[in-house]
Design a protein around this motif. Sequence first.
Motif, PDB file in Angstrom:
ATOM      1  N   MET A 155      37.275  47.636  43.970  1.00  0.00           N
ATOM      2  CA  MET A 155      36.655  47.851  45.287  1.00  0.00           C
ATOM      3  C   MET A 155      37.689  48.560  46.169  1.00  0.00           C
ATOM      4  O   MET A 155      38.413  47.911  46.924  1.00  0.00           O
ATOM      5  CB  MET A 155      36.252  46.514  45.928  1.00  0.00           C
ATOM      6  N   PRO A 156      37.792  49.868  46.071  1.00  0.00           N
ATOM      7  CA  PRO A 156      38.873  50.568  46.780  1.00  0.00           C
ATOM      8  C   PRO A 156      38.747  50.454  48.302  1.00  0.00           C
ATOM      9  O   PRO A 156      37.641  50.383  48.842  1.00  0.00           O
ATOM     10  CB  PRO A 156      38.713  52.025  46.341  1.00  0.00           C
ATOM     11  N   HIS A 157      39.932  50.419  48.944  1.00  0.00           N
ATOM     12  CA  HIS A 157      39.920  50.514  50.405  1.00  0.00           C
ATOM     13  C   HIS A 157      39.882  51.980  50.826  1.00  0.00           C
ATOM     14  O   HIS A 157      39.259  52.328  51.809  1.00  0.00           O
ATOM     15  CB  HIS A 157      41.142  49.807  51.013  1.00  0.00           C
ATOM     16  N   ALA A 158      40.584  52.822  50.050  1.00  0.00           N
ATOM     17  CA  ALA A 158      40.680  54.254  50.384  1.00  0.00           C
ATOM     18  C   ALA A 158      41.071  54.446  51.846  1.00  0.00           C
ATOM     19  O   ALA A 158      40.622  55.383  52.504  1.00  0.00           O
ATOM     20  CB  ALA A 158      39.374  54.990  50.068  1.00  0.00           C
ATOM     21  N   MET A 183      29.932  49.230  52.492  1.00  0.00           N
ATOM     22  CA  MET A 183      31.236  49.289  53.172  1.00  0.00           C
ATOM     23  C   MET A 183      31.451  47.972  53.915  1.00  0.00           C
ATOM     24  O   MET A 183      30.601  47.555  54.703  1.00  0.00           O
ATOM     25  CB  MET A 183      31.310  50.446  54.168  1.00  0.00           C
ATOM     26  N   VAL A 184      32.601  47.354  53.643  1.00  0.00           N
ATOM     27  CA  VAL A 184      33.033  46.212  54.451  1.00  0.00           C
ATOM     28  C   VAL A 184      33.991  46.784  55.500  1.00  0.00           C
ATOM     29  O   VAL A 184      35.107  47.194  55.177  1.00  0.00           O
ATOM     30  CB  VAL A 184      33.721  45.133  53.593  1.00  0.00           C
ATOM     31  N   ALA A 185      33.514  46.871  56.746  1.00  0.00           N
ATOM     32  CA  ALA A 185      34.297  47.508  57.815  1.00  0.00           C
ATOM     33  C   ALA A 185      35.364  46.535  58.329  1.00  0.00           C
ATOM     34  O   ALA A 185      35.218  45.318  58.198  1.00  0.00           O
ATOM     35  CB  ALA A 185      33.368  47.951  58.942  1.00  0.00           C
ATOM     36  N   PRO A 186      36.441  47.065  58.909  1.00  0.00           N
ATOM     37  CA  PRO A 186      37.546  46.193  59.352  1.00  0.00           C
ATOM     38  C   PRO A 186      37.361  45.675  60.783  1.00  0.00           C
ATOM     39  O   PRO A 186      36.676  46.295  61.590  1.00  0.00           O
ATOM     40  CB  PRO A 186      38.753  47.139  59.308  1.00  0.00           C
ATOM     41  N   VAL A 265      29.761  40.704  47.560  1.00  0.00           N
ATOM     42  CA  VAL A 265      30.517  40.295  48.741  1.00  0.00           C
ATOM     43  C   VAL A 265      29.697  39.229  49.466  1.00  0.00           C
ATOM     44  O   VAL A 265      28.459  39.257  49.430  1.00  0.00           O
ATOM     45  CB  VAL A 265      30.807  41.494  49.686  1.00  0.00           C
ATOM     46  N   LYS A 266      30.393  38.275  50.089  1.00  0.00           N
ATOM     47  CA  LYS A 266      29.685  37.150  50.710  1.00  0.00           C
ATOM     48  C   LYS A 266      30.063  36.987  52.174  1.00  0.00           C
ATOM     49  O   LYS A 266      31.253  37.043  52.536  1.00  0.00           O
ATOM     50  CB  LYS A 266      30.034  35.841  49.992  1.00  0.00           C
ATOM     51  N   THR A 267      29.067  36.755  52.994  1.00  0.00           N
ATOM     52  CA  THR A 267      29.268  36.259  54.356  1.00  0.00           C
ATOM     53  C   THR A 267      29.036  34.743  54.275  1.00  0.00           C
ATOM     54  O   THR A 267      28.661  34.242  53.209  1.00  0.00           O
ATOM     55  CB  THR A 267      28.257  36.894  55.326  1.00  0.00           C
ATOM     56  N   PRO A 268      29.246  34.000  55.363  1.00  0.00           N
ATOM     57  CA  PRO A 268      28.997  32.553  55.276  1.00  0.00           C
ATOM     58  C   PRO A 268      27.575  32.212  54.817  1.00  0.00           C
ATOM     59  O   PRO A 268      27.356  31.159  54.219  1.00  0.00           O
ATOM     60  CB  PRO A 268      29.257  32.080  56.713  1.00  0.00           C
ATOM     61  N   ASP A 269      26.615  33.105  55.105  1.00  0.00           N
ATOM     62  CA  ASP A 269      25.220  32.769  54.804  1.00  0.00           C
ATOM     63  C   ASP A 269      24.578  33.599  53.704  1.00  0.00           C
ATOM     64  O   ASP A 269      23.530  33.229  53.175  1.00  0.00           O
ATOM     65  CB  ASP A 269      24.353  32.953  56.076  1.00  0.00           C
ATOM     66  N   GLU A 270      25.157  34.754  53.382  1.00  0.00           N
ATOM     67  CA  GLU A 270      24.452  35.676  52.489  1.00  0.00           C
ATOM     68  C   GLU A 270      25.390  36.265  51.441  1.00  0.00           C
ATOM     69  O   GLU A 270      26.605  36.288  51.615  1.00  0.00           O
ATOM     70  CB  GLU A 270      23.864  36.851  53.291  1.00  0.00           C
ATOM     71  N   VAL A 276      28.779  50.541  44.494  1.00  0.00           N
ATOM     72  CA  VAL A 276      30.129  50.943  44.917  1.00  0.00           C
ATOM     73  C   VAL A 276      30.441  50.136  46.164  1.00  0.00           C
ATOM     74  O   VAL A 276      29.610  50.064  47.074  1.00  0.00           O
ATOM     75  CB  VAL A 276      30.214  52.455  45.230  1.00  0.00           C
ATOM     76  N   ILE A 277      31.618  49.498  46.189  1.00  0.00           N
ATOM     77  CA  ILE A 277      31.973  48.663  47.350  1.00  0.00           C
ATOM     78  C   ILE A 277      33.322  49.120  47.898  1.00  0.00           C
ATOM     79  O   ILE A 277      34.331  49.122  47.194  1.00  0.00           O
ATOM     80  CB  ILE A 277      32.007  47.162  46.988  1.00  0.00           C
ATOM     81  N   ASN A 278      33.295  49.542  49.142  1.00  0.00           N
ATOM     82  CA  ASN A 278      34.483  50.029  49.850  1.00  0.00           C
ATOM     83  C   ASN A 278      34.892  48.945  50.850  1.00  0.00           C
ATOM     84  O   ASN A 278      34.227  48.760  51.860  1.00  0.00           O
ATOM     85  CB  ASN A 278      34.102  51.342  50.557  1.00  0.00           C
TER      86      ASN A 278
END
Lengths: 424, 119
Positions: A155-158, A183-186, A265-270, A276-278
């Motif tokens: 899961m690259p950050h790039a 995309m998991v944003a910061p 990827v997990k949030t507390p609820d989902e 592709v996961i960035n």
Amino acid sequence: MKTLISRRNILKTAGAGAAVAALPVNLARAAKPKVVVIGGGPGGATAAHYIAKDSKGAIDVTLVEPSKIYTTCFFSNWYIGGFRNFESITHSYNRLADMGISIVHEYATGIDPDGKTVTLSDGVKLPYDRLILAPGIDFKFDEIEGYGPDSTEIMPHAYKAGPQTVLLHDQLHAMKDGGLFIMVAPPNPYRCPPGPYERVSMVAHYLKNNKPKSKILVLDPKGKFSKMGLFQEAWARYYDGMVEWLPGEMLAGGVKSVHTASMTVKTPDEEFKGDVINVIPPQVAGRIARDTGLTDASGWCPIEPATMESKLAPGIHLVGDSTIAGDMPKSGFSANSQAKACAMAIRHELTASRAFPPRFANTCWSLVAPSDAVKVGASYKATDEKIEKVDGFISSTGETGTLRAQNAEEAVGWYSGITADMFG
Amino acid sequence: METYTVPKMPARRIHEGSRPVFVLTVFVIWAVLTPCRPSQGADLEYGAYLASECTTCHRADGETEGIPAIVGWDEQHFIDALKAYLGKTRDNPTMRTIAKRLTDEDMQALAAYFRSLAD
């Protein structure tokens, strides 16, 4: 010391080469002040360039940068979108070396602020009179469960340009039509505030033209982001239905864990499964700044606004993303601007050259579609407290295509300009 | 020009007479070796400092790719172009932001400096 420097300059200016040769060379060389710069990105390369250029040989400059080539973070999204090739965003340090800067391709492993030395990975100790750190950012790998340094291969950050950028690009190209790009944003603060959202635009452009059944999901811990209205206008206009952005309030705060084997990827609820996961992780000042005690409780480096000198270690200056730069965003443009203020202050300190009030500036262009770029920018000044915004602007929604095309052309010109300003 | 003092580093220390011999020597060398600079009297060193704000975008070598080259221009033309951003004739917001904090003296120093880069 300064008398010697003056004599050397005068003789050199007068073209009296033979007379220079007759000087006690060892003594003259020993008297030259030394500046060591750690980090060869927009901040470090610019600082080294300007000190060498403007001191005209009166200061010995050494640039410590492990990589022999540098890939710019800015415009790496353009490569992902197919608007630049990789070679065009990759640069060497050859011209800086030609200017007389010593380029040392080693890691800086330690700094002794009292002894004024930098230790390199090969054991060599470099003495300095002034040190400039431009270490950029590191990722806080402990903040997303399951996402460690090894996870970046899946899961690259790039978000440090180079092999990671190529990996994300290649994963996107290998993705099936109808796939999901996540995309998991910061969280704030992070490098290049509009960067994740320009990337979304570039990925959307690629998918629209090559894999139009695909979707993009942005999982964002934040509730708003840089140029938000402009990006959302562009996503609706060019990539209707392709991009879904979910703010932290809809995600119980955002992504808390990832599982690379199942590409979830997990949030507390989902839980979300992507093709592709960035993952762009939370960020902190680069390691060497933290190890040297230059960061405060926030994880970033407090600086004197006018000189970029550390508030925690006199004689050490910091520029770029690692700093707490008041109203300035973390950007390559900001780092370049801060580096010039820092270079001027250090030359003044070491050679009594003239110093003026620094004028900081920043502009960030973001490409949202072919020939359509938006921009945000500002001018800044140093006050006693911080680097303070003087004046600024941002593109408007609903602007003409002509204006947006001009912005895109301007962005290309800026890339040419800043890379020449950094690397000579 | 703004009056300003860099914290811990007295600005323009060189002109305060702490090293009169150095200052005099530099001046003599400058006067002898640079008889044909543009705009006699223009402060090129101040111009160089101001110009560092420009060269992030406008290349100092005069090459151009999407942003106009500004090296070697006639000085009055250069100043007129900057002033146009203060009125309604030129509206680039990046340039307006920069032009707004330039005094007449700043513009003259910048024009002279960028003119000198073509020599």
